[in-house]
Enzyme design. Sequence first.
Site, PDB file in Angstrom:
ATOM      1  N   LYS A 196       0.804  -1.215   0.000  1.00 39.70           N
ATOM      2  CA  LYS A 196       0.000   0.000   0.000  1.00 39.70           C
ATOM      3  C   LYS A 196       0.843   1.274   0.000  1.00 39.70           C
ATOM      4  CE  LYS A 196      -4.291  -1.695   0.495  1.00 39.70           C
ATOM      5  NZ  LYS A 196      -5.465  -1.319  -0.317  1.00 39.70           N
ATOM      6  N   SER A 206       1.412  -9.639  -0.131  1.00 35.76           N
ATOM      7  CA  SER A 206       1.096  -8.213  -0.176  1.00 35.76           C
ATOM      8  C   SER A 206       1.227  -7.495   1.152  1.00 35.76           C
ATOM      9  CB  SER A 206      -0.330  -8.016  -0.718  1.00 35.76           C
ATOM     10  OG  SER A 206      -1.275  -8.610   0.141  1.00 35.76           O
TER      11      SER A 206
END
Length: 322
Positions: free
Chosen positions: A49, A304
Site C-alpha cells: 500500500k 502483499s
Amino acid sequence: MRLVSADDVRAAATRLEGRVVRTPLTAGPPDVPPFLVKPESLQPTGAFKLRGATNAVALLNPTQRASGVVTHSSGNHGLALAHAARAQGVACTVVVPEGAPKVKVDRIRACGARVVTVPPGRRLAAARELEEAEHLVMVPPFDDPRVIAGQGTVGLEILEQSPEVTTVVVPVGGGGLASGVATAAMTVRPRPVRVVGVEPELAADAAESLAAGLRVEWSAERTGRTMADGVRTCLSELTFAHLSVRLDEVVTVDEDEIARAVSALAHGARLVAEPSGALAAAAVMAGKVATVPGRPEETVAVVSGGNVDPDLFARLVRTAGS
C-alpha cells in the site's frame, strides 16, 4: 471512465524511486509447487500500500498539501498514507473501523496521523464528512487512479526482475493492486503475462461480480467472517472496470488454505505474512492456479502484507504447521 494506462504506472515508478523498497523476488516455500515470491511485506510499512499512497501524495498540489489528507482504512492503507504524508510534510487523518487490528492502528498513530474510529459501515461516510468539514484531500485505499498506478509498480518490478514470468498471482480486496498489476502486464509484448486474482471464499465479491458482469457488493457482516481482514472490502466501479477487461481470472481459497500459506511462508520462506498477504501463495499451494511444473521463474505470488496481529500469527503458524 478513463482507465489507468501503462504510462501512468511507469510515471509512478519514477516518482517512487528512493521512496519505497524495490522488493526482491525470492524462492517460495519448499515442499510445495515451486513459485517465486514478491515479498511486499518488506516495505517499511509492511505492505504494498505504500506505493499507491506515496504516488498520491507526490501528486498533490501546494494547496492540497497545506490542507492535509484523509482516508478510510482497516489498517494497511492508513499506515501507508500516514507514512507517505509524514515523509512529505503533509498532515494525515485516518478513519478506521472498530475491530481493526491493534498492531496496525498503533503504527498509524506512531506515524503522527490522527485516528478516528467508527463502526465498519461508517468508515467511508465518516471520511467524506471530514473531507467536507475540514477541506481535506481524500486519498482512497483503492478507488483512485493515482493509487492504482502506484500499486502497478509491483508488476513492473516483477517483469523487470523475472523476464520469463508468465503468471502473476495477486490478492484482491478493493482491487487496486490487481488493477495496477494487470495494467503493468499490458507492457509485455508479444508474450502475454496472465494476472490471476485471489479472494477468500468468505469475501468473494470480485469473483461473483466478474462472473455476473456487474459489480456485486457483499455486506460487512458477510465479508467479516474471513480472517483476511485486509480484503473484507468490495470492488469500486473504477477497479471493477479495470478487472473486467484486464484480469485473466479470479480464484478463491478457504480459511484452512490461507492458514497453511501463512505457516508455510513463515517456516519455509522466513516471511511474516498476514492472512490477506498470503492469499496468492495459498492459491498456488492449493493448486488453484495453473503453473508449469519445475519452472518457478514463471509464476510469481505477491505477498502483499505482513502487518499481522502477533497472537493471530503465532496461532496460525503453530496450528497449520503442526
